[in-house]
Write a protein that holds these residues in place. Structure first.
Motif, PDB file in Angstrom:
ATOM      1  N   ASN A  71       0.829  -1.210   0.000  1.00  0.00           N
ATOM      2  CA  ASN A  71       0.000   0.000   0.000  1.00  0.00           C
ATOM      3  C   ASN A  71       0.859   1.254   0.000  1.00  0.00           C
ATOM      4  N   PHE A  72       1.911   1.225   0.819  1.00  0.00           N
ATOM      5  CA  PHE A  72       2.750   2.408   0.948  1.00  0.00           C
ATOM      6  C   PHE A  72       3.436   2.715  -0.374  1.00  0.00           C
ATOM      7  N   GLY A  73       3.972   1.677  -0.997  1.00  0.00           N
ATOM      8  CA  GLY A  73       4.657   1.869  -2.275  1.00  0.00           C
ATOM      9  C   GLY A  73       3.709   2.395  -3.343  1.00  0.00           C
ATOM     10  N   ASN A  74       2.503   1.854  -3.364  1.00  0.00           N
ATOM     11  CA  ASN A  74       1.547   2.328  -4.362  1.00  0.00           C
ATOM     12  C   ASN A  74       1.161   3.770  -4.118  1.00  0.00           C
ATOM     13  N   MET A  75       1.089   4.148  -2.837  1.00  0.00           N
ATOM     14  CA  MET A  75       0.772   5.532  -2.531  1.00  0.00           C
ATOM     15  C   MET A  75       1.886   6.444  -3.037  1.00  0.00           C
ATOM     16  N   LEU A  76       3.132   6.037  -2.815  1.00  0.00           N
ATOM     17  CA  LEU A  76       4.252   6.838  -3.314  1.00  0.00           C
ATOM     18  C   LEU A  76       4.253   6.896  -4.839  1.00  0.00           C
ATOM     19  N   ASN A  77       3.817   5.793  -5.449  1.00  0.00           N
ATOM     20  CA  ASN A  77       3.745   5.770  -6.906  1.00  0.00           C
ATOM     21  C   ASN A  77       2.751   6.790  -7.429  1.00  0.00           C
ATOM     22  N   TYR A  78       1.594   6.860  -6.758  1.00  0.00           N
ATOM     23  CA  TYR A  78       0.600   7.849  -7.149  1.00  0.00           C
ATOM     24  C   TYR A  78       1.133   9.245  -6.906  1.00  0.00           C
ATOM     25  N   THR A  79       1.904   9.398  -5.822  1.00  0.00           N
ATOM     26  CA  THR A  79       2.500  10.699  -5.534  1.00  0.00           C
ATOM     27  C   THR A  79       3.357  11.165  -6.698  1.00  0.00           C
ATOM     28  N   THR A  80       4.071  10.234  -7.306  1.00  0.00           N
ATOM     29  CA  THR A  80       4.957  10.600  -8.413  1.00  0.00           C
ATOM     30  C   THR A  80       4.187  11.296  -9.530  1.00  0.00           C
ATOM     31  N   VAL A  81       3.096  10.673  -9.960  1.00  0.00           N
ATOM     32  CA  VAL A  81       2.310  11.276 -11.035  1.00  0.00           C
ATOM     33  C   VAL A  81       1.752  12.618 -10.601  1.00  0.00           C
ATOM     34  N   MET A  82       1.342  12.713  -9.329  1.00  0.00           N
ATOM     35  CA  MET A  82       0.820  13.972  -8.815  1.00  0.00           C
ATOM     36  C   MET A  82       1.883  15.054  -8.818  1.00  0.00           C
ATOM     37  N   ILE A  83       3.110  14.668  -8.499  1.00  0.00           N
ATOM     38  CA  ILE A  83       4.199  15.655  -8.505  1.00  0.00           C
ATOM     39  C   ILE A  83       4.354  16.228  -9.896  1.00  0.00           C
ATOM     40  N   HIS A 113       3.470  -0.641 -17.901  1.00  0.00           N
ATOM     41  CA  HIS A 113       4.235  -1.236 -18.994  1.00  0.00           C
ATOM     42  C   HIS A 113       3.443  -1.352 -20.287  1.00  0.00           C
ATOM     43  N   ALA A 114       2.320  -0.656 -20.373  1.00  0.00           N
ATOM     44  CA  ALA A 114       1.533  -0.622 -21.610  1.00  0.00           C
ATOM     45  C   ALA A 114       0.571   0.538 -21.452  1.00  0.00           C
ATOM     46  N   SER A 115      -0.156   0.874 -22.510  1.00  0.00           N
ATOM     47  CA  SER A 115      -1.144   1.937 -22.369  1.00  0.00           C
ATOM     48  C   SER A 115      -2.499   1.301 -22.151  1.00  0.00           C
ATOM     49  N   LEU A 116      -2.978   1.339 -20.908  1.00  0.00           N
ATOM     50  CA  LEU A 116      -4.319   0.829 -20.666  1.00  0.00           C
ATOM     51  C   LEU A 116      -5.319   1.929 -20.954  1.00  0.00           C
ATOM     52  N   ARG A 117      -6.494   1.539 -21.387  1.00  0.00           N
ATOM     53  CA  ARG A 117      -7.535   2.521 -21.643  1.00  0.00           C
ATOM     54  C   ARG A 117      -7.909   3.230 -20.346  1.00  0.00           C
ATOM     55  N   ASP A 118      -7.941   4.568 -20.424  1.00  0.00           N
ATOM     56  CA  ASP A 118      -8.347   5.376 -19.269  1.00  0.00           C
ATOM     57  C   ASP A 118      -7.390   5.307 -18.096  1.00  0.00           C
ATOM     58  N   PHE A 119      -6.103   5.067 -18.352  1.00  0.00           N
ATOM     59  CA  PHE A 119      -5.183   5.043 -17.216  1.00  0.00           C
ATOM     60  C   PHE A 119      -4.987   6.444 -16.653  1.00  0.00           C
ATOM     61  N   GLN A 120      -5.416   7.450 -17.451  1.00  0.00           N
ATOM     62  CA  GLN A 120      -5.155   8.820 -17.027  1.00  0.00           C
ATOM     63  C   GLN A 120      -6.296   9.381 -16.187  1.00  0.00           C
ATOM     64  N   SER A 121      -7.336   8.575 -15.986  1.00  0.00           N
ATOM     65  CA  SER A 121      -8.577   9.128 -15.462  1.00  0.00           C
ATOM     66  C   SER A 121      -8.390   9.800 -14.114  1.00  0.00           C
ATOM     67  N   GLY A 122      -8.670  11.078 -14.028  1.00  0.00           N
ATOM     68  CA  GLY A 122      -8.566  11.798 -12.771  1.00  0.00           C
ATOM     69  C   GLY A 122      -7.190  12.352 -12.487  1.00  0.00           C
ATOM     70  N   LEU A 123      -6.151  11.847 -13.163  1.00  0.00           N
ATOM     71  CA  LEU A 123      -4.792  12.284 -12.838  1.00  0.00           C
ATOM     72  C   LEU A 123      -4.597  13.752 -13.177  1.00  0.00           C
ATOM     73  N   GLY A 124      -5.163  14.188 -14.281  1.00  0.00           N
ATOM     74  CA  GLY A 124      -4.988  15.573 -14.698  1.00  0.00           C
ATOM     75  C   GLY A 124      -5.590  16.551 -13.693  1.00  0.00           C
ATOM     76  N   TRP A 125      -6.835  16.267 -13.279  1.00  0.00           N
ATOM     77  CA  TRP A 125      -7.508  17.186 -12.355  1.00  0.00           C
ATOM     78  C   TRP A 125      -6.841  17.187 -10.999  1.00  0.00           C
ATOM     79  N   ASN A 126      -6.451  15.995 -10.533  1.00  0.00           N
ATOM     80  CA  ASN A 126      -5.778  15.937  -9.242  1.00  0.00           C
ATOM     81  C   ASN A 126      -4.453  16.670  -9.285  1.00  0.00           C
ATOM     82  N   GLY A 127      -3.744  16.566 -10.425  1.00  0.00           N
ATOM     83  CA  GLY A 127      -2.505  17.319 -10.568  1.00  0.00           C
ATOM     84  C   GLY A 127      -2.755  18.811 -10.443  1.00  0.00           C
ATOM     85  N   PHE A 128      -3.853  19.275 -11.033  1.00  0.00           N
ATOM     86  CA  PHE A 128      -4.176  20.691 -10.942  1.00  0.00           C
ATOM     87  C   PHE A 128      -4.456  21.089  -9.507  1.00  0.00           C
ATOM     88  N   ALA A 129      -5.219  20.239  -8.806  1.00  0.00           N
ATOM     89  CA  ALA A 129      -5.529  20.567  -7.414  1.00  0.00           C
ATOM     90  C   ALA A 129      -4.263  20.585  -6.574  1.00  0.00           C
TER      91      ALA A 129
END
Lengths: 354, 280
Positions: free
Chosen positions: A50-62, A267-283
């Motif tokens: 869980n912790f690693g995945n949280m840090l992973n999400y942090t990366t995209v947010m950064i 490791h591939a482009s999944l459909r809708d992998f970006q969902s929500g990432l853009g808006w959260n990055g803005f916030a």
């Protein structure tokens, strides 16, 4: 109270309200509120996964936070995060797949080179997407807010079509493209979670951009054009360039985030992998008040909310949309200037356009 | 022709939302939250219509809910001095999140919700009652904006708020009024979309709010212009829907068309505005 302390109390208020919101939502929506709350707040810390995945999400947010901050420092609003992340990741995937055909890129070093080329290609594509809005602003004075949003929404649909159509991997159960060559994958640093070396790249980027904005002439030129374009003209700075350049960098950063998610996590482009990432990055950028270094704690907060919500959904009976409500509320609060300049103005400080 | 009929039925909700946007724009605010208002209106209408079995009550209660929520948003924005644009965006995100959560709570699903007890809308020549309602709204808005004191004061708030304040009138009051009107109209627009489909489809109103916003600008912030712009958009949308069948264009592209079209329209509008400016 000086500026730093004032900012800090603003952050604390936002944090407090976020926590309160989560508590209220858990109470309202869950039949086992205490368990849900504990899963929400402590779930991300419970184990390495869980912790690693949280840090992973942090990366995209950064990356998202950096992207919007750089656009804002140049005086533009970049609302096209979703499409830019998606396009960056997708083009990087395509490039990697194309390069992977040749034997040159299957060795370790070749793989690294191939990864760099693909990621740069992705950054270029999303930079152009965003830079186009900036260019329209420079030439035609169209609001880059609205055009970046519209273009990116259209691009999301187009990439959706590409992933589920011509480039779909028919051997997989998911709606995704084929996997990129293994030599190009980023190393995992905290197995079994998805955390990869992309977080190191993110932190390096924060340092670089922070230095560039504060310590170099071109960074100064961009900031000055953003703060007051008239003054910049009198200074002899190239305001035309610095009208679309921040948008271009912004798109490139978003694209970098998208490409690194592909190379590090999916490791591939999944459909809708970006969902929500853009808006959260803005916030994230809003909370960080568009300062590169403040993006890191803001990104952590958002990643915590997102991971906590997902873990609560898996372990309890609430929907993961709790995260959406909390995030939207934080978005709103972070835009309220009573947490920022208002008290500063009342105490006689200078009003700074942010 | 079929394309024309379908265009008219697409036009009704767009026109309604755009007239709502017109009122807020005239009072001096660009209402980014049109999308959120549409979604809330659609959802609340369906909830009440499903609960009571009557379309009309659903629409009325939907209006009440959406107007109050938009008023709440306006008060919060004013009180907490939020950036209006961000506040509108946050409202959009919040609206979509809340609708899904509440839908999950009440109906147990975050997807399509069908109601057994709803009567289908009466249609004449394939059009529902919402098309004349939309045109009537446009007509009334012309009268209100040009001929009534309220309308003139509203326009003054948008042109020169300081002058309005100096005359002793409250600018915020007119802005709040315009938001209530906008909320009501968007709610009717949302119900037009959903009642047309006969059930609650979560993303049916996606993108329509943004198109309505651009229709306001394309119509030069005048009611007649807005009617014309709404019709053109609806025609393009309906044409692309038929093109999907004819020329085998993939469904995802069809979804992208409103956004692309809006973008092109904005560019054209900017070019025209620039040309007009250079003649001053």
């Amino acid at each position: 109270m000086n500026q730093k302390a004032r900012n800090l109390t603003g952050y604390l208020w936002i944090l407090l309200i976020a926590v309160a919101l989560v508590l209220i939502l858990c109470l309202l929506l869950s039949s086992t509120p205490l368990k849900t709350m504990s899963l929400f707040f402590f779930g991300p810390l419970r184990n390495v996964y869980n912790f690693g995945n949280m840090l992973n999400y942090t990366t995209v947010m950064i990356f998202g936070g950096l992207a919007v901050s750089i656009a804002m420092k140049g005086g533009s609003y970049n609302l096209g995060g979703e499409g830019q992340i998606y396009l960056g990741g997708f083009i990087a995937t395509l490039t990697a797949l194309a390069l992977g055909g040749t034997a040159l890129f299957s060795s370790k070093a070749g793989g690294a080179a191939g990864a760099i080329i693909s990621i740069l290609a992705g950054m270029l594509a999303s930079g152009i997407l965003s830079g186009f809005s900036g260019w329209c602003r420079m030439r035609l004075n169209t609001s880059e807010m609205i055009t970046s949003f519209l273009l990116s929404s259209a691009v999301v649909m187009v990439v959706n079509y590409m992933i589920t159509g011509p480039f779909m991997d028919t051997t997989s159960n998911l709606l995704t493209t084929s996997k990129i060559p293994e030599s190009m994958w980023l190393a995992r640093i905290l197995p079994p979670s998805n955390l990869s070396t992309s977080i190191v790249i993110a932190l390096i980027m924060v340092a670089c951009i922070s230095f560039w904005l504060r310590g170099t002439r071109s960074g100064y030129a961009m900031r000055m054009t953003g703060m007051s374009s008239r003054f910049a003209v009198y200074c002899g700075l190239n305001t035309k360039l610095h009208t679309w350049l921040p948008m271009f960098f912004s798109g490139a950063l978003y694209g970098l985030g998208g490409a690194l998610s592909v190379f590090g996590t999916y490791h591939a482009s999944l459909r809708d992998f970006q969902s929500g990432l853009g808006w959260n990055g803005f916030a994230v950028a809003l909370i960080a008040r568009f300062e590169p270094r403040a993006v890191i704690p803001a990104a952590l907060l958002f990643a915590w909310i997102e991971s906590g919500s997902r873990i609560a959904m898996q372990g309890s009976d609430v929907t993961s949309k709790i995260a959406a409500i909390v995030q939207a509320s934080i978005f709103f609060l972070a835009s309220c200037s009573i947490f920022q300049e208002e008290r500063h103005i009342r105490q006689g400080g200078l009003k700074c356009k942010c | 022709m079929q394309v024309l009929a379908s265009a008219l039925s697409i036009m009704a909700p767009l026109l309604l939302a755009a007239i709502g946007g017109l009122f807020t724009q005239l009072s001096g605010m660009t209402n980014i939250a049109l999308e959120g208002m549409l979604m809330t209106g659609a959802f609340s209408t369906m909830v009440f219509a499903g609960a009571t079995g009557s379309n009309l009550i659903g629409v009325i209660l939907g209006i009440v809910v959406t107007s109050s929520l938009s008023l709440l948003l306006a008060l919060l924005t004013a009180k907490m001095k939020a950036n209006p644009f961000m506040a509108g965006l946050a409202a959009n995100l919040l609206a979509s999140g809340l609708c899904l959560v509440i839908s999950g709570r009440i109906y147990g699903t975050e997807g399509v919700v069908t109601f057994q007890n709803l009567a289908p809308l009466k249609r004449a020549m394939g059009q529902t009652v919402f098309l004349p309602v939309a045109l009537l709204a446009a007509l009334i808005s012309i009268l209100v904006i040009r001929r009534t004191p309220f309308g003139i004061h509203l326009r003054a708030c948008g042109t020169n708020p300081e002058a309005v304040t100096s005359l002793g009138m409250n600018v915020s009051f007119y802005r709040f009024c315009s938001l209530i009107i906008c909320g009501a109209l968007c709610s009717i627009a949302g119900s037009a979309i959903m009642l047309n489909l006969g059930s609650y489809v979560p993303n049916a109103s996606a993108g329509k709010g943004w198109i309505a916003l651009v229709i306001v600008f394309l119509g030069n912030i005048r009611p007649l212009g807005i009617v014309a712009a709404a019709f053109i958009f609806a025609l393009a949308d309906s044409f692309s829907n038929f093109a999907q069948g004819f020329w085998n264009i993939p469904a995802d592209f069809i979804l992208a068309i409103p956004y692309l079209f809006t973008f092109v329209a904005m560019i054209i509008y900017s070019i025209i505005r620039k040309k007009n400016k250079s003649f001053r």
